[in-house]
Enzyme design. Structure first.
Site, PDB file in Angstrom:
ATOM      1  N   GLY A   1       0.780  -1.227   0.000  1.00  0.00           N
ATOM      2  CA  GLY A   1       0.000   0.000   0.000  1.00  0.00           C
ATOM      3  C   GLY A   1       0.813   1.278   0.000  1.00  0.00           C
TER       4      GLY A   1
ATOM      5  CB  CYS B   1     -20.225   6.064 -26.129  1.00  0.00           C
ATOM      6  SG  CYS B   1     -19.761   6.064 -27.856  1.00  0.00           S
TER       7      CYS B   1
HETATM    8  N1  LLP Z   1      -1.613  -6.590   0.256  1.00  0.00           N
HETATM    9  C1  LLP Z   1      -2.959  -6.638   0.284  1.00  0.00           C
HETATM   10  C2  LLP Z   1      -3.626  -7.478   1.273  1.00  0.00           C
HETATM   11  C3  LLP Z   1      -3.697  -5.893  -0.651  1.00  0.00           C
HETATM   12  O1  LLP Z   1      -5.021  -5.926  -0.608  1.00  0.00           O
HETATM   13  C4  LLP Z   1      -3.015  -5.096  -1.589  1.00  0.00           C
HETATM   14  C5  LLP Z   1      -3.769  -4.312  -2.569  1.00  0.00           C
HETATM   15  C6  LLP Z   1      -1.611  -5.091  -1.591  1.00  0.00           C
HETATM   16  C7  LLP Z   1      -0.941  -5.856  -0.644  1.00  0.00           C
HETATM   17  C8  LLP Z   1      -0.807  -4.282  -2.556  1.00  0.00           C
HETATM   18  O2  LLP Z   1      -1.056  -2.919  -2.423  1.00  0.00           O
HETATM   19  P1  LLP Z   1      -0.164  -1.861  -3.222  1.00  0.00           P
HETATM   20  O3  LLP Z   1       1.233  -1.929  -2.647  1.00  0.00           O
HETATM   21  O4  LLP Z   1      -0.168  -2.252  -4.637  1.00  0.00           O
HETATM   22  O5  LLP Z   1      -0.848  -0.563  -3.005  1.00  0.00           O
HETATM   23  N2  LLP Z   1      -6.747  -1.055  -7.979  1.00  0.00           N
HETATM   24  C9  LLP Z   1      -6.281  -0.078  -7.007  1.00  0.00           C
HETATM   25  C10 LLP Z   1      -5.404  -0.692  -5.946  1.00  0.00           C
HETATM   26  C11 LLP Z   1      -6.117  -1.762  -5.171  1.00  0.00           C
HETATM   27  C12 LLP Z   1      -5.206  -2.421  -4.216  1.00  0.00           C
HETATM   28  C13 LLP Z   1      -5.853  -3.596  -3.570  1.00  0.00           C
HETATM   29  N3  LLP Z   1      -5.035  -4.269  -2.624  1.00  0.00           N
HETATM   30  C14 LLP Z   1      -5.562   1.046  -7.733  1.00  0.00           C
HETATM   31  O6  LLP Z   1      -5.513   1.047  -8.948  1.00  0.00           O
HETATM   32  O7  LLP Z   1      -5.081   1.982  -7.078  1.00  0.00           O
END
Ligand code: LLP
Length: 385
Positions: A217, A314
């Site tokens: 995150g 669209c």
């Molecule tokens: N660990 C868990 C339990 C997660 O749910 C996630 C992401 C990560 C790690 C990795 O997070 P990151 O380091 O990539 O932020 N589609 C959204 C992001 C959704 C993330 C969901 N979980 C976007 O485009 O910003």
């Protein structure tokens, strides 16, 4: 990063829209992260970018994988991630997924509910160890859709329920520790202070725990990694824990760009650049109001002015950028949308029968097609009639 002449060449050779990933940039991010947290166990969140070539590079650098679906699990294995380096998480672990995870003797599982544990507890578990996911019930100061650590979100268990489940798992000697993922695009270190304040009681209640999974995150760009490391290392040392992190975006986002060509220009109340890429190729602006850096490939001439970069579909949400400051742009020009190596292609769709873009990987001097652009026949390939 990939230089402009290479990007021109890629657009020429493979067409547009095309995602381009720089593998060396991904490897550099891994090295940087390891520099910040030398003893941490890295598990790449496959959802950020599941492209096979990217996964092989990540696995090749010795990074494990965090997976939440059967598809991600198989992709990670196929890319060479050893089963003991896989971490299965997510709220949707069902019987089939668990059967497969048991079969490969998966290394780690994060339990999102007591109901999941019921499906696991009677299986012939060999090396697998379990983490209990805690819902920290805080405000991670990010977009609502990404605030998985908020009390209202479906993820993890509140403190009392997490303690109860952890006690159950500990009773059979399979508890490794706790897991917290505060949310995505988290930038404030205060969030971690709140998490550690909560985790102290949880860890103090159990003896012999080995791991702390602090999730992923980390915001892109510019997450305050050193302040984060100070906090997490201090906590881990206090309880003798190994740190696990699950970075997705921070490993791959900045290594990816989307090349798109301007197909029409319309002047009116606003200046609209209609490009060949839109929300079906890159959903983040439409879904999260995300703003990605956009530039004209090769520089440009004239005073920059505000222009909208719109897609070919669209609906109004089919837009990659609003009031983007760009120099004079002509029909046929190429634009580069940055920081899309994470959740870019991964969230692309066939909406409006959009043909998903090509993915090209640059590795030093080598340029290779990682996944070809879809053709119309790919759209109905899986249909029965
Ligand atoms: N660990 C868990 C339990 C997660 O749910 C996630 C992401 C990560 C790690 C990795 O997070 P990151 O380091 O990539 O932020 N589609 C959204 C992001 C959704 C993330 C969901 N979980 C976007 O485009 O910003």
């Amino acid at each position: 990063m990939v230089d402009d002449s290479t990007l021109f060449h890629i657009a020429e050779r493979f067409g547009t829209p095309t995602y381009v990933y720089d593998l060396e940039a991904i490897r550099r991010q891994i090295v940087t992260l390891r520099g910040v947290l030398p003893d941490a166990d890295l598990r790449y969140a496959v959802k950020a970018n599941p492209c096979g070539t990217v996964l092989r590079a990540v696995a090749g650098a010795g990074v494990g994988a965090e997976v939440i679906t059967a598809g991600e699990l198989e992709r990670a294995l196929r890319a060479g991630t050893p089963p003991e380096r896989l971490l299965l998480g997510g709220p949707g672990q069902d019987r089939d997924l668990i059967t497969r995870a048991v079969e490969i003797d998966i290394g780690l599982v994060s339990l999102d509910s007591a109901s999941q544990w019921e499906l696991w507890r009677d299986r012939p578990i060999r090396s697998t160890r379990f983490l209990v996911r805690v819902n920290p019930g805080l405000d991670p100061r990010t977009h609502d859709h990404l605030a998985t650590g908020a009390a209202s979100s479906k993820f993890g268990l509140p403190r009392a329920e997490a303690t109860e489940l952890a006690a159950d798992v500990a009773k059979v000697g399979l508890l490794a520790g706790f897991h917290v993922h505060a949310g995505s695009q988290v930038s404030s270190l205060d969030v971690y202070d709140e998490i550690f304040a909560l985790l102290i009681d949880l860890y103090a209640g159990f003896s012999d725990l080995a791991l702390l999974n602090i999730g992923g995150g980390f915001t892109v760009p510019c997450f305050p990694f050193s302040g984060f490391a100070e906090r997490v290392v201090a906590f881990a040392e206090r309880f003798g824990l190994r740190i696990v992190i699950e970075p997705g975006r921070s490993l791959v986002a900045e290594a990816g760009v989307l090349l798109t060509r301007v197909i029409h220009i319309k002047e009116g109340e606003r200046r609209h650049l209609i490009a060949d890429a839109g929300m079906a190729d890159l959903l983040r602006p439409a879904l999260y109001g995300a703003s990605h850096p956009i530039r004209l490939l090769g520089g440009g001439r004239g005073e920059p002015r505000a222009q909208d970069l719109d897609g070919p579909l669209c609906e109004n949400a089919d837009r990659l950028g609003q009031d983007v400051l760009l120099p004079v742009v002509d029909r046929g020009d190429l634009l580069v949308v940055g920081e899309v190596g994470a959740y870019g292609y991964a969230m692309a769709s066939n909406y409006a029968s959009n043909l998903r873009p090509a993915e090209v990987v640059v590795d030093g001097p080598s340029i290779a097609l990682a996944r070809r652009r879809e053709k119309p026949e790919d759209l109905w390939r899986l249909e029965g009639g």
